[in-house]
Scaffold this motif. Structure first.
Motif, PDB file in Angstrom:
ATOM      1  N   SER A  12      43.260  40.154  52.863  1.00 44.02           N
ATOM      2  CA  SER A  12      42.891  38.798  53.292  1.00 44.02           C
ATOM      3  C   SER A  12      43.774  37.753  52.625  1.00 44.02           C
ATOM      4  O   SER A  12      44.059  36.709  53.212  1.00 44.02           O
ATOM      5  CB  SER A  12      41.397  38.525  53.070  1.00 44.02           C
ATOM      6  OG  SER A  12      41.136  38.297  51.721  1.00 44.02           O
ATOM      7  N   ASN A  42      40.959  45.107  50.539  1.00 45.11           N
ATOM      8  CA  ASN A  42      40.434  44.008  51.370  1.00 45.11           C
ATOM      9  C   ASN A  42      40.800  42.651  50.770  1.00 45.11           C
ATOM     10  O   ASN A  42      41.059  41.699  51.495  1.00 45.11           O
ATOM     11  CB  ASN A  42      38.918  44.150  51.612  1.00 45.11           C
ATOM     12  CG  ASN A  42      38.069  44.002  50.360  1.00 45.11           C
ATOM     13  OD1 ASN A  42      38.487  44.373  49.275  1.00 45.11           O
ATOM     14  ND2 ASN A  42      36.865  43.456  50.515  1.00 45.11           N
ATOM     15  N   TYR A  43      40.851  42.560  49.449  1.00 39.27           N
ATOM     16  CA  TYR A  43      41.279  41.304  48.825  1.00 39.27           C
ATOM     17  C   TYR A  43      42.758  41.046  49.131  1.00 39.27           C
ATOM     18  O   TYR A  43      43.151  39.934  49.482  1.00 39.27           O
ATOM     19  CB  TYR A  43      41.081  41.360  47.306  1.00 39.27           C
ATOM     20  CG  TYR A  43      39.646  41.122  46.870  1.00 39.27           C
ATOM     21  CD1 TYR A  43      39.190  39.833  46.604  1.00 39.27           C
ATOM     22  CD2 TYR A  43      38.746  42.176  46.733  1.00 39.27           C
ATOM     23  CE1 TYR A  43      37.883  39.606  46.204  1.00 39.27           C
ATOM     24  CE2 TYR A  43      37.441  41.963  46.329  1.00 39.27           C
ATOM     25  CZ  TYR A  43      37.007  40.669  46.065  1.00 39.27           C
ATOM     26  OH  TYR A  43      35.717  40.447  45.683  1.00 39.27           O
ATOM     27  N   LEU A  56      36.002  31.785  46.225  1.00 35.70           N
ATOM     28  CA  LEU A  56      35.286  32.014  47.482  1.00 35.70           C
ATOM     29  C   LEU A  56      33.790  32.118  47.198  1.00 35.70           C
ATOM     30  O   LEU A  56      33.381  32.715  46.198  1.00 35.70           O
ATOM     31  CB  LEU A  56      35.763  33.309  48.139  1.00 35.70           C
ATOM     32  CG  LEU A  56      37.228  33.369  48.581  1.00 35.70           C
ATOM     33  CD1 LEU A  56      37.582  34.776  49.059  1.00 35.70           C
ATOM     34  CD2 LEU A  56      37.502  32.349  49.677  1.00 35.70           C
TER      35      LEU A  56
HETATM   36  C1  NAG Z   1      35.917  43.202  49.549  1.00 31.27           C
HETATM   37  O1  NAG Z   1      34.909  44.189  49.691  1.00 31.27           O
HETATM   38  C2  NAG Z   1      33.889  44.121  48.692  1.00 31.27           C
HETATM   39  C3  NAG Z   1      32.998  45.342  48.841  1.00 31.27           C
HETATM   40  O2  NAG Z   1      32.635  45.551  50.144  1.00 31.27           O
HETATM   41  C4  NAG Z   1      33.127  42.802  48.873  1.00 31.27           C
HETATM   42  O3  NAG Z   1      32.119  42.685  47.882  1.00 31.27           O
HETATM   43  C5  NAG Z   1      34.124  41.656  48.704  1.00 31.27           C
HETATM   44  O4  NAG Z   1      33.481  40.422  48.931  1.00 31.27           O
HETATM   45  C6  NAG Z   1      35.275  41.815  49.699  1.00 31.27           C
HETATM   46  N1  NAG Z   1      36.244  40.774  49.415  1.00 31.27           N
HETATM   47  C7  NAG Z   1      36.951  40.157  50.366  1.00 31.27           C
HETATM   48  C8  NAG Z   1      37.884  39.084  49.918  1.00 31.27           C
HETATM   49  O5  NAG Z   1      36.869  40.448  51.547  1.00 31.27           O
END
Ligand code: NAG
Ligand code: NAG
Ligand code: CU
Length: 413
Positions: free
Chosen positions: A273, A269-270, A294
């Motif tokens: 995005s 997910n990092y 962030l």
């Molecule tokens: C990615 O997922 C984690 C766990 O769900 C969350 O804590 C984190 O904020 C997310 N990071 C991004 C950039 O979306």
């Protein structure tokens, strides 16, 4: 042995593609233990863009012969068969057994050809890490390393990359670091290692130790001799290098702290995005380095640092000597892949973009790196890797499919 299945990448049909057109599909095995993550899916979705871009360019410029059919394919480590992994490992061990080409008077500590790459990264750190050069100079560095493995050590594959997300849950027991003969070596033994300081406000100013940090005792690199460095390392119980530039001989073991907490900052997910939320090159570059932080992010280091300190230790945790851990090339391979996926979202507008000419910020903790360059200077910038690769124009490294007059020619799958 893990099973392998062949998956034909289902290319998403864009509006421009007639169904009758024969579409290019890479016919490469994938490891069924790892379903495609959001970044892998994004990579699949760009392949029609890659295909259209490459064929359009071929019409405009017949001087490059790079096509999807003849491009090298860089694959994820656990998608390789155990035999393929062993042949990669043998090639790295071979590089570590060949004599160095770097000059003895400049780099007396280089013991072998592998160390030449470490020494390049150490002596040219300023050039490699300025905002304008970070992406392209590391692309060239990884490519030169892959070339050495192939041409000097007879390796027949290409540089694998490490998809952090596959291993983030349990990196110590993963195909990358489980210490088996088909891994890139095990974790380090328990030690006094504290972790790696980060250029972020408390409590994110440290990636704490995951309990390792000592010598790697299992796997193909347990007997590896690290000689160069340390220069900026954070491991306290290793002897200082006899030279202040870190290029003297300082034989010691490979140390690691395979770190799940750090890896969590490089989850899919990092990465996803970072790629899709930042259409501007400088915003993309800043996010890759985790800045600005962030709100509420508990793993804010950016995928670059998160991936580095997923390995940490010595020399992996040393800003200068980090390529002295063979896992470095997997991490920067992944970062190169991320840049390519970003470029191929919109190749017409993105392939020639270079960060560092407007809103980019220096690497956290490395504010001394030259910050913002003039756009016209970027056109003249040269990347020279000395004894590991000859001087080339920075802007010739932007095009992964045909840059350097066709010498760069590879995709990631
Ligand atoms: C990615 O997922 C984690 C766990 O769900 C969350 O804590 C984190 O904020 C997310 N990071 C991004 C950039 O979306
Ligand atoms: C064609 O490719 C060569 C070699 O990469 C490059 O120098 C030249 O600028 C390209 N020409 C065009 C029109 O893209
Ligand atoms: Cu680097």
């Amino acid at each position: 042995m893990r099973g392998q299945t062949v998956i034909h990448l289902s290319l998403l049909a864009g509006a421009w593609a007639s169904p009758a057109q024969k579409r290019w599909t890479p016919n490469v095995p994938r490891n069924p233990d790892y379903p495609l993550d959001v970044v892998d899916q994004l990579e699949e979705s760009i392949m029609p863009n890659v295909e259209a871009w490459v064929s359009k360019r071929a019409v405009a410029n017949s001087t490059t012969s790079c096509t999807l059919e003849n491009a090298a394919i860089r694959r994820e480590w656990s998608d390789l068969t155990p035999e393929e992994r062993k042949s990669y490992i043998s090639a790295v061990l071979c590089l570590q057994s060949l004599p160095p080409k770097s000059p003895r008077d400049t780099v007396p500590g280089a013991q072998n050809r592998f160390d030449d790459f470490v020494a390049t990264h150490m002596t040219m750190a300023g050039m490699l890490h300025s905002p304008t050069n970070l992406f392209a100079a590391h692309r060239y560095f990884i490519w030169a390393y892959e070339k050495a493995l192939r041409e000097e050590c007879g390796y027949e594959g290409y540089q694998p990359y490490m998809n952090y997300d596959r291993y983030a849950d349990d990196p110590i027991n993963s195909p990358m670091f489980d210490g088996s003969e088909t891994s890139m070596g095990g974790n380090g033994a328990p030690s006094e290692y504290a972790g790696v300081p980060q250029g972020f406000p408390k409590p994110y100013n440290m990636i704490p130790s995951a309990g390792g940090g000592g010598c790697v005792t299992e796997g193909p690199f347990k007997d590896m001799i690290v000689s160069l460095g340390p220069k900026s390392t954070i491991v306290s119980d290793i002897p200082p290098n006899p030279q202040s530039d870190g290029l003297g001989s300082n034989p010691r073991c490979l140390r690691r702290d395979v770190n799940q907490f750090s890896a969590a900052g490089a989850r899919a997910n990092y990465t996803y995005s970072t790629i899709v939320d930042n259409p501007d090159i400088d915003a993309f570059y800043n996010r890759y380095l985790g800045q600005p932080q962030l709100k509420g992010d508990t793993h804010p280091w950016g995928i670059h640092n998160a991936g580095h300190y997923m390995i940490g230790g010595d020399p992996g945790g040393d800003f200068f000597a980090s390529p002295g851990d063979p896992a470095f090339y997997f991490h920067h391979g992944m970062l190169d892949r991320v840049w390519w996926i970003w470029q191929m979202q919109d190749p017409e507008n993105r392939v020639d973009k270079v960060p560092g000419t407007s809103t980019s910020m220096p690497m956290p903790g490395h504010g001394g790196m030259k910050m913002v360059a003039k756009r016209e200077d970027v056109q003249d910038a040269v990347v020279d890797l000395g004894w590991t690769a000859p001087a080339v124009r920075l802007v010739d490294l932007n095009e992964q499919m045909g840059g350097l007059g066709g010498k760069l020619c590879y995709i990631y799958v």
